[in-house]
Design an enzyme around this catalytic site. Structure first.
Site, PDB file in Angstrom:
ATOM      1  N   ARG A  22      47.948  36.042  44.053  1.00  0.00           N
ATOM      2  CA  ARG A  22      47.043  37.265  43.512  1.00  0.00           C
ATOM      3  C   ARG A  22      47.709  38.608  43.647  1.00  0.00           C
ATOM      4  NH1 ARG A  22      41.150  35.805  46.612  1.00  0.00           N
ATOM      5  NH2 ARG A  22      40.992  33.806  45.761  1.00  0.00           N
ATOM      6  N   SER A 113      39.216  35.838  42.353  1.00  0.00           N
ATOM      7  CA  SER A 113      38.046  35.730  42.962  1.00  0.00           C
ATOM      8  C   SER A 113      37.056  36.791  43.172  1.00  0.00           C
ATOM      9  CB  SER A 113      38.227  34.994  44.385  1.00  0.00           C
ATOM     10  OG  SER A 113      37.256  34.505  44.952  1.00  0.00           O
ATOM     11  N   HIS A 114      36.699  37.295  44.407  1.00  0.00           N
ATOM     12  CA  HIS A 114      35.991  38.408  44.543  1.00  0.00           C
ATOM     13  C   HIS A 114      36.819  39.655  44.426  1.00  0.00           C
ATOM     14  CE1 HIS A 114      38.523  37.314  47.968  1.00  0.00           C
ATOM     15  NE2 HIS A 114      38.355  38.530  48.622  1.00  0.00           N
ATOM     16  N   LYS A 126      45.787  30.082  40.641  1.00  0.00           N
ATOM     17  CA  LYS A 126      46.017  28.940  41.475  1.00  0.00           C
ATOM     18  C   LYS A 126      45.924  27.499  40.971  1.00  0.00           C
ATOM     19  CE  LYS A 126      41.318  28.350  43.224  1.00  0.00           C
ATOM     20  NZ  LYS A 126      40.571  27.932  44.421  1.00  0.00           N
ATOM     21  N   ASP A 277      30.223  35.340  43.217  1.00  0.00           N
ATOM     22  CA  ASP A 277      31.331  36.314  43.247  1.00  0.00           C
ATOM     23  C   ASP A 277      31.924  36.232  41.890  1.00  0.00           C
ATOM     24  OD1 ASP A 277      32.424  33.805  43.509  1.00  0.00           O
ATOM     25  OD2 ASP A 277      34.135  34.679  44.632  1.00  0.00           O
ATOM     26  N   ASP A 279      34.208  34.359  40.652  1.00  0.00           N
ATOM     27  CA  ASP A 279      34.664  33.134  40.129  1.00  0.00           C
ATOM     28  C   ASP A 279      33.589  31.957  40.404  1.00  0.00           C
ATOM     29  OD1 ASP A 279      35.694  33.117  42.653  1.00  0.00           O
ATOM     30  OD2 ASP A 279      37.056  31.645  42.358  1.00  0.00           O
ATOM     31  N   ASP A 281      32.434  30.819  43.342  1.00  0.00           N
ATOM     32  CA  ASP A 281      32.309  30.116  44.563  1.00  0.00           C
ATOM     33  C   ASP A 281      31.840  30.294  45.696  1.00  0.00           C
ATOM     34  OD1 ASP A 281      34.529  31.684  44.931  1.00  0.00           O
ATOM     35  OD2 ASP A 281      36.171  30.396  44.952  1.00  0.00           O
ATOM     36  N   ARG A 282      31.721  31.765  45.759  1.00  0.00           N
ATOM     37  CA  ARG A 282      31.013  32.439  46.964  1.00  0.00           C
ATOM     38  C   ARG A 282      29.525  32.507  46.762  1.00  0.00           C
ATOM     39  NH1 ARG A 282      34.733  36.794  49.884  1.00  0.00           N
ATOM     40  NH2 ARG A 282      36.710  35.730  49.854  1.00  0.00           N
ATOM     41  N   THR A 344      41.360  29.411  58.024  1.00  0.00           N
ATOM     42  CA  THR A 344      40.787  29.898  56.752  1.00  0.00           C
ATOM     43  C   THR A 344      41.688  29.376  55.416  1.00  0.00           C
ATOM     44  OG1 THR A 344      40.383  31.964  57.950  1.00  0.00           O
ATOM     45  CG2 THR A 344      40.454  32.072  55.685  1.00  0.00           C
ATOM     46  N   GLU A 363      32.271  28.559  55.255  1.00  0.00           N
ATOM     47  CA  GLU A 363      33.214  29.850  55.773  1.00  0.00           C
ATOM     48  C   GLU A 363      32.404  30.906  55.932  1.00  0.00           C
ATOM     49  OE1 GLU A 363      37.626  29.636  54.594  1.00  0.00           O
ATOM     50  OE2 GLU A 363      36.145  29.290  52.706  1.00  0.00           O
ATOM     51  N   GLU A 364      32.908  31.733  56.940  1.00  0.00           N
ATOM     52  CA  GLU A 364      32.108  33.091  57.055  1.00  0.00           C
ATOM     53  C   GLU A 364      32.316  33.999  55.583  1.00  0.00           C
ATOM     54  OE1 GLU A 364      34.447  35.735  56.910  1.00  0.00           O
ATOM     55  OE2 GLU A 364      35.806  34.451  57.045  1.00  0.00           O
ATOM     56  N   LYS A 376      34.505  25.687  47.110  1.00  0.00           N
ATOM     57  CA  LYS A 376      33.256  26.020  47.590  1.00  0.00           C
ATOM     58  C   LYS A 376      32.312  26.490  46.280  1.00  0.00           C
ATOM     59  CE  LYS A 376      35.045  30.580  48.761  1.00  0.00           C
ATOM     60  NZ  LYS A 376      36.465  30.406  48.579  1.00  0.00           N
TER      61      LYS A 376
HETATM   62  C1  G16 Z   1      39.365  32.545  49.487  1.00  0.00           C
HETATM   63  C2  G16 Z   1      39.726  31.206  50.310  1.00  0.00           C
HETATM   64  C3  G16 Z   1      38.782  31.217  51.354  1.00  0.00           C
HETATM   65  C4  G16 Z   1      39.022  32.196  52.487  1.00  0.00           C
HETATM   66  C5  G16 Z   1      38.677  33.710  51.540  1.00  0.00           C
HETATM   67  C6  G16 Z   1      39.054  34.846  52.642  1.00  0.00           C
HETATM   68  O1  G16 Z   1      38.215  32.650  49.010  1.00  0.00           O
HETATM   69  O2  G16 Z   1      39.382  30.241  49.431  1.00  0.00           O
HETATM   70  O3  G16 Z   1      38.824  29.966  52.112  1.00  0.00           O
HETATM   71  O4  G16 Z   1      38.007  32.326  53.455  1.00  0.00           O
HETATM   72  O5  G16 Z   1      39.665  33.651  50.599  1.00  0.00           O
HETATM   73  O6  G16 Z   1      40.572  34.756  52.749  1.00  0.00           O
HETATM   74  P1  G16 Z   1      41.251  35.865  53.526  1.00  0.00           P
HETATM   75  O7  G16 Z   1      40.593  36.020  54.949  1.00  0.00           O
HETATM   76  O8  G16 Z   1      42.685  35.137  53.918  1.00  0.00           O
HETATM   77  O9  G16 Z   1      41.305  36.979  52.935  1.00  0.00           O
HETATM   78  P2  G16 Z   1      38.033  33.204  47.448  1.00  0.00           P
HETATM   79  O10 G16 Z   1      36.510  33.272  47.335  1.00  0.00           O
HETATM   80  O11 G16 Z   1      38.533  34.554  47.641  1.00  0.00           O
HETATM   81  O12 G16 Z   1      38.861  32.155  46.857  1.00  0.00           O
END
Ligand code: G16
Length: 543
Positions: A22, A113-114, A126, A277, A279, A281-282, A344, A363-364, A376
């Site tokens: 990213r 993603s977000h 990815k 979010d 993409d 997945d959240r 994570t 995940e949190e 997810k």
């Molecule tokens: C990604 C990962 C998740 C992770 C999140 C936050 O989510 O797929 O497993 O929990 O990032 O990661 P970090 O704490 O390293 O920023 P996403 O939704 O951004 O693909």
């Protein structure tokens, strides 16, 4: 159509993070930047020749241009076929589904993603493996090594491919199949959930708002919630995907989806609300007058998943990322399920899901999913919640209250300090690491420290070891603090402080989370000196 070989040189910093590479969009648009990384992907997976891939992204700025480049590079590298979402769009879980359903060799997902999108914001790429899940560390390490030694890449010289029309075309010797991004995914959801029951729920007047945040889930949510389940038109908010997400921050949390939170706390609150979010997945789950933390959501879903047809035979096991609260552990214990604690990153769940050791993961960071795909899945989480509400007839607030009464409550919050000086943030983590052995036995505002370590994970399936996955400090009363640096930011360092306090006194289950966590927050400052290290008086985001 000519296949050309372009000379290039390594570009610094192309190391995939928690979830792919990213960077700022402008960086990705820079000379050779995308091409070098795509070429490194081919190297990392042992070449593209003869393989079939899925390609799609969340529709953010540069998604369409990047897709054309990736197609030309795949064709030049001998790929047999690429299955691509219409207009190069696929949500991350839909891409994972297609990779699996069509038995391909993997796929490329274009998303940050977000993170916000736009020319001045973020872009990402990815690779997901044939199981539909994010490439594991050994593969991303090989990609990174390849970026450090690259000398050239192959690409076709060709006109843009029409990605708006469904059907099959040819690019050189490679076949391209443009597919509807939603239909296969919607079919999968119908196979897991009781759509008749959900239709009856909406027909009875149950109200819902789903905020797609102008990101990829708009078309998915409109098709599934409004068209197939009969939720009234307007149940999906911000359902038109935009390349810059309407200048919003497509992260479903109480900060970035504040209008939705305000709505559920108002007199006009619907029965249920959710957001997803960039993409798809959240997820964030809300009910009338209540916000459900992602950690609680995972625990509630684990306790009730058997109410949905796809999970009627029960769960094989559950898994959570280390910083996620321990609420799901209590459910697992009560149900006699195996419970795994992973680093994570969704990629760490892949082996457990493939081996049938875990059915549900979470995940949190607002991620929940199951073995139906290897990502997810935001819309899936919403449907599972709806199916549980339809079966129990409970409100979100009622379900949560019952859950806490049975298992106790893990008060939880995450504090993010964004774009802080990377040297200072690393210095703070180094100092914590150096002092770990002195912490057990010491008393802070949150109580007496029982354990302190730096988390390392030994994958029970393939035996691989991942070290340096965050500093854990556990207190005798079950409270916990975790310090970690994000692996998804694009500017400086983002410090994440995860705070948790356990309560099972029935008279204290309904407290304000901020008040319940005040001692833990104070202890985090006492132990790490966050203000001094970051120069910040308060976190930028609290979830
Ligand atoms: C990604 C990962 C998740 C992770 C999140 C936050 O989510 O797929 O497993 O929990 O990032 O990661 P970090 O704490 O390293 O920023 P996403 O939704 O951004 O693909």
């Amino acid at each position: 159509m000519e296949r050309i070989t372009v000379n290039t040189t390594p570009i610094d910093g192309q190391k995939p993070g928690t979830s792919g590479l990213r960077k700022k969009t402008e960086v990705f648009m820079g000379k050779h930047y995308l091409e070098n990384f795509i070429s490194a992907i081919w190297t990392g997976i042992g070449g593209a020749s003869g393989k079939t891939f899925v390609l799609g992204g969340d529709g953010r700025y540069f998604n369409d241009r990047a897709a054309q480049v990736i197609l030309r590079m795949a064709a030049a590298s001998g790929a047999a076929k690429v299955i691509i979402g219409q207009n190069a769009v696929l949500s991350t879980p839909a891409a994972s589904n297609l990779i699996r359903k069509r038995a391909t060799d993997g796929g490329i997902i274009m998303s940050a993603s977000h993170n916000p999108g736009g020319r001045d914001e973020d872009f990402g790429v990815k690779f997901n493996m044939a199981n539909g899940g994010p490439a594991p560390e050994d593969v991303t390490n090989r990609m990174y090594e390849a970026t450090k030694t690259i000398t050239h890449y192959d690409i076709l010289e060709a006109q843009d491919i029409d990605l708006a029309t469904l059907g099959t075309t040819q690019l050189g010797d490679m076949e391209i199949e443009v597919v509807d991004p939603v239909s296969d995914y919607a079919e999968l959801m119908e196979s897991l959930f009781d759509f008749d029951k959900l239709r009856a729920l909406f027909a009875s007047g149950f109200t819902m708002r789903f905020d797609a945040m102008h990101a990829v889930t708009g078309p998915y949510a409109t098709e599934i919630f409004e068209r197939r389940l009969g939720a009234p038109q307007g149940s999906v908010l911000n359902g038109t995907p935009l390349p810059d997400f309407g200048k919003g921050h497509p992260d479903p949390n109480p900060i970035w989806a504040k209008p939705l939170v305000d709505l559920v706390m108002s007199d006009a609150a619907p029965d249920f609300a959710a957001a997803s979010d960039g993409d798809g997945d959240r997820n964030m789950i809300l009910g009338r007058g209540v916000y459900v933390t992602p950690s609680d959501s995972l625990a509630v879903l684990a306790a009730n998943a058997h109410l949905a047809p796809g999970y009627a035979s029960g769960l094989a096991g559950v898994a959570r990322s280390m910083p996620t609260s321990q609420a799901v552990d209590r459910v697992a214990e009560a149900l006699g399920l195996e419970c795994f604690e992973t680093p994570t990153g969704w990629k760490f769940f892949g082996n457990l899901l493939d081996a049938g050791r875990a059915t549900l993961c979470g995940e949190e960071s607002a991620g929940t999913g199951s073995d139906h795909v290897r990502e997810k899945d935001g819309v899936w989480a919403v449907l599972l919640w709806l199916n549980i509400l339809a079966e129990t007839g409970a409100s979100v607030k009622g379900l949560l209250a019952d859950h806490w009464a049975k298992y106790g409550r893990n008060y939880y919050s995450r504090h993010d300090y964004e774009a802080v000086d990377a040297t200072a943030a690393n210095g703070m983590i180094n100092a914590l690491r150096a002092g770990l052995r002195t912490l057990p036995g010491q008393t802070f505002a949150a109580g007496k420290v029982a354990m302190a370590d730096e988390f390392a994970y030994d994958d029970p399936i393939d035996g691989s070891r991942s070290e340096g996955q965050g500093i854990r400090i556990g207190f005798e009363n079950g409270s916990r603090i975790v310090f970690r640096l994000s692996g998804t930011g694009t500017v400086g360092a983002t410090l994440r402080v995860y705070l948790e306090a356990y309560e099972n006194d029935p008279s204290k289950l309904d407290a304000d989370a901020e008040t319940a966590l005040a001692d833990v927050v104070e202890s985090a400052e006492q132990i790490a000196g966050i203000k001094g290290a970051t120069g910040r008086e308060a976190p930028d985001v609290k979830t």
